[in-house]
Design a protein around this motif. Structure first.
Motif, short mmCIF file in Angstrom:
data_model
loop_
_atom_site.label_atom_id
_atom_site.label_comp_id
_atom_site.label_asym_id
_atom_site.label_seq_id
_atom_site.Cartn_x
_atom_site.Cartn_y
_atom_site.Cartn_z
N TYR A 1 0.83 -1.21 0.00
CA TYR A 1 0.00 0.00 0.00
C TYR A 1 0.87 1.26 0.00
N VAL A 2 1.90 1.28 0.85
CA VAL A 2 2.77 2.45 0.93
C VAL A 2 3.60 2.59 -0.35
N GLU A 3 4.10 1.48 -0.85
CA GLU A 3 4.93 1.52 -2.07
C GLU A 3 4.13 1.99 -3.28
N ALA A 4 2.81 1.85 -3.22
CA ALA A 4 1.97 2.29 -4.34
C ALA A 4 1.88 3.81 -4.44
N ASP A 5 2.31 4.52 -3.40
CA ASP A 5 2.34 5.98 -3.46
C ASP A 5 3.33 6.38 -4.56
N PRO A 6 2.92 7.22 -5.50
CA PRO A 6 3.82 7.58 -6.62
C PRO A 6 5.10 8.30 -6.18
N ARG A 7 5.13 8.80 -4.94
CA ARG A 7 6.32 9.48 -4.45
C ARG A 7 7.28 8.56 -3.71
N PHE A 8 6.84 7.32 -3.47
CA PHE A 8 7.64 6.44 -2.63
C PHE A 8 8.99 6.09 -3.26
N ASP A 9 9.01 5.67 -4.51
CA ASP A 9 10.25 5.20 -5.13
C ASP A 9 11.33 6.29 -5.10
N ALA A 10 10.94 7.52 -5.44
CA ALA A 10 11.92 8.61 -5.44
C ALA A 10 12.40 8.91 -4.03
N PHE A 11 11.48 8.89 -3.05
CA PHE A 11 11.85 9.15 -1.67
C PHE A 11 12.84 8.10 -1.16
N PHE A 12 12.55 6.85 -1.41
CA PHE A 12 13.43 5.78 -0.93
C PHE A 12 14.78 5.84 -1.64
N ALA A 13 14.78 6.05 -2.96
CA ALA A 13 16.03 6.09 -3.72
C ALA A 13 16.91 7.25 -3.27
N GLN A 14 16.32 8.43 -3.09
CA GLN A 14 17.12 9.59 -2.71
C GLN A 14 17.59 9.50 -1.26
N THR A 15 16.77 8.92 -0.39
CA THR A 15 17.20 8.72 0.99
C THR A 15 18.37 7.74 1.04
N THR A 16 18.28 6.67 0.28
CA THR A 16 19.36 5.69 0.23
C THR A 16 20.65 6.33 -0.31
N SER A 17 20.51 7.15 -1.35
CA SER A 17 21.68 7.83 -1.91
C SER A 17 22.31 8.78 -0.89
N LEU A 18 21.47 9.48 -0.13
CA LEU A 18 21.98 10.39 0.89
C LEU A 18 22.79 9.63 1.93
N LEU A 19 22.26 8.48 2.39
CA LEU A 19 22.96 7.70 3.40
C LEU A 19 24.23 7.07 2.83
N GLU A 20 24.22 6.71 1.56
CA GLU A 20 25.43 6.18 0.92
C GLU A 20 26.53 7.23 0.92
N LEU A 21 26.16 8.50 0.86
CA LEU A 21 27.13 9.58 0.92
C LEU A 21 27.59 9.85 2.34
N LEU A 22 26.63 9.85 3.30
CA LEU A 22 26.93 10.28 4.66
C LEU A 22 27.62 9.22 5.51
N LEU A 23 27.21 7.97 5.41
CA LEU A 23 27.74 6.95 6.32
C LEU A 23 29.26 6.80 6.22
N PRO A 24 29.83 6.70 5.02
CA PRO A 24 31.30 6.62 4.97
C PRO A 24 31.97 7.88 5.54
N ALA A 25 31.34 9.05 5.34
CA ALA A 25 31.92 10.29 5.86
C ALA A 25 31.91 10.29 7.39
N TYR A 26 30.81 9.86 7.99
CA TYR A 26 30.75 9.77 9.46
C TYR A 26 31.79 8.78 9.98
N GLN A 27 31.94 7.67 9.27
CA GLN A 27 32.91 6.67 9.70
C GLN A 27 34.33 7.23 9.63
N GLU A 28 34.64 7.96 8.57
CA GLU A 28 35.97 8.56 8.44
C GLU A 28 36.24 9.57 9.55
N GLU A 29 35.20 10.23 10.03
CA GLU A 29 35.35 11.20 11.11
C GLU A 29 35.49 10.54 12.47
#
Length: 304
Positions: A220-248
């Protein structure tokens, strides 16, 4: 020249309050933290906790063991102590809760033939039931929750090392949580993402009793037309941030997904993100705060 290694005090909370039901592995966890460089104080009376921490910041991180053997132990008293410690300037306090299923706790007591501290003249099952009810609210607000059901002491020590031994391993531990905005933000959260714009399964009578772990709710939630973009962009943001936090040198990062009731959309997103980060190789755990509160409430009603 040997490269200097960061100490747990640099990467970990300055105070870790370790609690949980008797038999869940609290002593093993305390010993593991001591091996990681923490100063350990076990069974400190709660009334002495603020006095202990009101002075200069400790040179080493502290691990304080709190359980039912404390003379002034109680769910309300422990919650009050946690709040008072969190309010102290210069002190970063987090709660580590060691958990295990009721069946597992009974099995462990039967093997050791120990008496339960809350039922010295009764059965272990009676004491375990009282203690789980007593700790229900603390469990729901814990920063780190480790279920030791099926774990050996060696497994638990390794798990503690993964969460609190970031100084030695260089690994970032990630916690993904779901929560309800009605109850406020979880303690110690680093990154908050609001899911309230997504389709709400609460308004579907067939889905309302379910939660975000159920396939029908997820669909039901995935059927929201905004879900795919929200999940993809959130995942991309964390892919950027997590290694940076680890390096710090950050040892722990907590990510929260919130929605109105903390039962459907936020749970579904936390489930999906936990899976995605685990597939990328991150050491990640998940918690669903409101579902835990519901489970705790059911347990209390059964005890009544």
């Amino acid at each position: 020249m040997t490269k200097p290694v960061a100490t747990p005090a640099q990467l970990s909370p300055s105070v870790v309050l370790v609690t949980g039901p008797s038999g869940a592995g609290r002593s093993t966890a305390i010993n593991a933290l001591e091996d990681l460089g923490f100063e350990v104080i076990d069974n400190l009376p709660l009334s002495l906790l603020p006095r202990l921490l009101s002075g200069p910041a400790p040179a080493r991180p502290l691990a304080l063991g709190l359980d039912a053997r404390n003379r002034d132990f109680g769910g309300a008293a422990l919650a009050e102590s946690i709040d008072r410690v969190a309010a102290l300037v210069g002190v970063s306090a987090q709660v580590l809760y060691l958990d295990a299923s009721e069946e597992e706790l009974i099995r462990r007591y039967s093997e050791t033939r120990r008496r339960h501290p809350l039922a010295p003249d009764g059965t272990p099952a009676e004491g375990i039931g009282k203690e789980l009810a007593l700790l229900a609210d603390i469990r729901a607000r814990a920063d780190f929750l480790i279920s030791t059901t099926g774990m050996s002491p060696h497994d638990l020590k390794a798990e503690i090392g993964r969460w609190f031994g970031g100084a030695e391993t260089g690994q970032l531990s990630v916690s993904v949580q779901s929560f309800s905005y009605k109850r406020g933000l979880p303690r110690g959260i680093d990154i908050v993402l609001d899911c309230r714009f997504l389709r709400n399964p609460h308004w579907d009578e067939a889905l309302r009793p379910q939660d975000g772990r159920d396939r029908a709710v997820a669909d039901y939630v995935e059927a929201d037309p905004r879900f795919d973009a929200f999940f993809a962009q959130t995942t991309s943001l964390l892919e950027l941030l997590l290694p940076a936090y680890q390096e710090e040198g950050k040892a722990h990062l907590s990510i929260g997904f919130g929605c109105t009731g903390g039962r459907h959309r936020s749970v579904m997103m936390a489930e999906r993100m936990t899976q995605a980060l685990a597939q990328q190789g991150w050491h990640v755990s998940k918690r669903h705060r409101e579902l835990e509160r519901l489970t705790a409430q059911v347990g209390k009603e059964r005890q009544a």
